[in-house]
Scaffold this active site. Sequence first.
Site, PDB file in Angstrom:
ATOM      1  N   HIS A 207      -5.025   6.411   1.929  1.00 28.86           N
ATOM      2  CA  HIS A 207      -5.118   4.977   2.222  1.00 28.86           C
ATOM      3  C   HIS A 207      -5.717   4.145   1.104  1.00 28.86           C
ATOM      4  O   HIS A 207      -5.690   2.922   1.152  1.00 28.86           O
ATOM      5  CB  HIS A 207      -5.950   4.735   3.497  1.00 28.86           C
ATOM      6  CG  HIS A 207      -7.421   4.890   3.250  1.00 28.86           C
ATOM      7  ND1 HIS A 207      -8.046   6.109   3.271  1.00 28.86           N
ATOM      8  CD2 HIS A 207      -8.382   3.987   2.939  1.00 28.86           C
ATOM      9  CE1 HIS A 207      -9.324   5.943   2.987  1.00 28.86           C
ATOM     10  NE2 HIS A 207      -9.563   4.666   2.776  1.00 28.86           N
TER      11      HIS A 207
HETATM   12  C1  UD1 Z   1     -11.193  -0.183   4.002  1.00 24.18           C
HETATM   13  C2  UD1 Z   1     -12.226  -0.062   2.877  1.00 24.18           C
HETATM   14  C3  UD1 Z   1     -12.252   1.375   2.376  1.00 24.18           C
HETATM   15  C4  UD1 Z   1     -12.425   2.369   3.525  1.00 24.18           C
HETATM   16  C5  UD1 Z   1     -11.322   2.115   4.539  1.00 24.18           C
HETATM   17  C6  UD1 Z   1     -11.370   3.079   5.711  1.00 24.18           C
HETATM   18  C7  UD1 Z   1     -12.538  -2.025   1.405  1.00 24.18           C
HETATM   19  C8  UD1 Z   1     -12.242  -2.593   0.076  1.00 24.18           C
HETATM   20  N1  UD1 Z   1     -11.874  -0.880   1.735  1.00 24.18           N
HETATM   21  O1  UD1 Z   1      -9.922   0.050   3.421  1.00 24.18           O
HETATM   22  O2  UD1 Z   1     -13.317   1.541   1.463  1.00 24.18           O
HETATM   23  O3  UD1 Z   1     -12.340   3.699   3.012  1.00 24.18           O
HETATM   24  O4  UD1 Z   1     -11.456   0.768   5.005  1.00 24.18           O
HETATM   25  O5  UD1 Z   1     -10.176   3.022   6.440  1.00 24.18           O
HETATM   26  O6  UD1 Z   1     -13.340  -2.570   2.128  1.00 24.18           O
HETATM   27  N2  UD1 Z   1      -4.955  -2.871   8.705  1.00 24.18           N
HETATM   28  C9  UD1 Z   1      -4.422  -2.729   9.952  1.00 24.18           C
HETATM   29  N3  UD1 Z   1      -5.289  -2.656  11.018  1.00 24.18           N
HETATM   30  C10 UD1 Z   1      -6.623  -2.741  10.859  1.00 24.18           C
HETATM   31  C11 UD1 Z   1      -7.157  -2.899   9.577  1.00 24.18           C
HETATM   32  C12 UD1 Z   1      -6.307  -2.953   8.508  1.00 24.18           C
HETATM   33  O7  UD1 Z   1      -3.226  -2.662  10.130  1.00 24.18           O
HETATM   34  O8  UD1 Z   1      -7.350  -2.645  11.861  1.00 24.18           O
HETATM   35  C13 UD1 Z   1      -4.034  -2.910   7.552  1.00 24.18           C
HETATM   36  C14 UD1 Z   1      -3.728  -4.339   7.129  1.00 24.18           C
HETATM   37  O9  UD1 Z   1      -2.436  -4.406   6.681  1.00 24.18           O
HETATM   38  C15 UD1 Z   1      -4.669  -4.542   5.962  1.00 24.18           C
HETATM   39  C16 UD1 Z   1      -4.695  -3.152   5.344  1.00 24.18           C
HETATM   40  O10 UD1 Z   1      -4.623  -2.261   6.450  1.00 24.18           O
HETATM   41  O11 UD1 Z   1      -4.235  -5.535   5.096  1.00 24.18           O
HETATM   42  C17 UD1 Z   1      -5.926  -2.852   4.541  1.00 24.18           C
HETATM   43  O12 UD1 Z   1      -7.081  -3.048   5.337  1.00 24.18           O
HETATM   44  P1  UD1 Z   1      -8.507  -3.311   4.636  1.00 24.18           P
HETATM   45  O13 UD1 Z   1      -9.559  -3.407   5.653  1.00 24.18           O
HETATM   46  O14 UD1 Z   1      -8.382  -4.405   3.638  1.00 24.18           O
HETATM   47  O15 UD1 Z   1      -8.744  -2.023   3.762  1.00 24.18           O
HETATM   48  P2  UD1 Z   1      -8.616  -0.474   4.135  1.00 24.18           P
HETATM   49  O16 UD1 Z   1      -7.490   0.087   3.360  1.00 24.18           O
HETATM   50  O17 UD1 Z   1      -8.631  -0.178   5.586  1.00 24.18           O
END
Ligand code: UD1
Length: 363
Positions: A207
């Site tokens: 991820h």
């Molecule tokens: C975040 C953290 C990462 C951690 C990870 C655990 C940062 C920079 N990254 O990454 O360090 O290891 O969480 O999972 O803070 N999305 C969904 N549902 C959700 C949340 C996110 O579909 O509930 C999708 C969305 O498209 C979003 C993407 O995932 O844009 C990325 O989510 P984001 O919270 O920005 O970062 P993670 O990759 O989850």
Amino acid sequence: MKKKYKIISVVGARPQFIKLAGLHKAIANENDFEHIIVHSGQHYDYNLSGQFFMELEIPEPHYNIGIGSGHHNIQIAKCIIGVDEILEKENPDLVIVYGDTNTTSAAAIAASKRNIPIAHVEAGLREFDKSIPEEINKLLTDAVTDLFFVPTQTGVDNLANTGVINQVFLTGDISLDLLYDNQKLWNCADLKAKYGVNEGYIFMTCHRAANTDDRANLEQIIEALGELKVPVIFAIHPRTLQKINEYSLQDSLKSENINLIDPPGFWETQSLIKHAQMVITDSGGIIKEAYFHKTPAIIIDKQTEWIETVEEGWNVIAGPSKITILNAVENWNVPEQHSNCLGNGKAGNHIVKEIINYLNVKK
Ligand code: UD1
């Protein structure tokens, strides 16, 4: 009855809920604390958030800021504003932040601007590459932290190298508190019933932005997966699924060996790691958990902050390269030595003791 100290934990993403679960238990054992839990809303899907609160028996957050997804600057900005309003209202004695997500750095900045002491759980770790979003969060957070709770000696050394030596505590890794304490692991028969596999499978997650937001890297990883000759259980993060579709990489996932699953809960994940022949991951949390379960893990990142596990030979850095991933799966000799270098599952009690000492002196 009014408690002696009011402390606020700010969390928002999956790995932080796991760390909070360990620490909350230790905090709840102390009479001195009113513990307020703030959820930033960075993760909002049930699979990434709600199920962890239920399963790990974390109380419902007192506040949910609802920052949602978006550009990191937007997430951080919304989180600073939301946390700040709560700090103004609650006026806590201390704010606890966890790990290295956007929620971590935002909460630390908000607390620092109100001169509220900050405890950072998982301080001191570095990957030495500022193109990694988490590295920026690590640096920003430790720049304003007052109490540094560090999981490894490497983390202590990293801080010392930048002149930080006061209020630095080597605690071991907080995530392991749950694993040592409360092993609700599934047995092989349960996994076989659900997934149709015996122990000879690979458990996979991916991820990190460096892999998902770079088409060439994700293609290498997914193609490697498509060529594996053993069953693979791939717990897929929503962003990874979006990117696979966006880059049209679905064909490599058509191998009958690959079983794509939604992100499982904590104990199911631990069970999948424990019984796997091997893990392939870019998750810092899963790297540590694989080490705990003595399951070898191939890291599909260019570096890791959990360097001790690599030095001991339990983890190997393959990077996002098809050839090195396949080579590691085929040719890796798993070590016999295992020194429990990530701690003994008592980090929560240690952290709480140091917080009490600090607040008592300050009062
Ligand atoms: C975040 C953290 C990462 C951690 C990870 C655990 C940062 C920079 N990254 O990454 O360090 O290891 O969480 O999972 O803070 N999305 C969904 N549902 C959700 C949340 C996110 O579909 O509930 C999708 C969305 O498209 C979003 C993407 O995932 O844009 C990325 O989510 P984001 O919270 O920005 O970062 P993670 O990759 O989850």
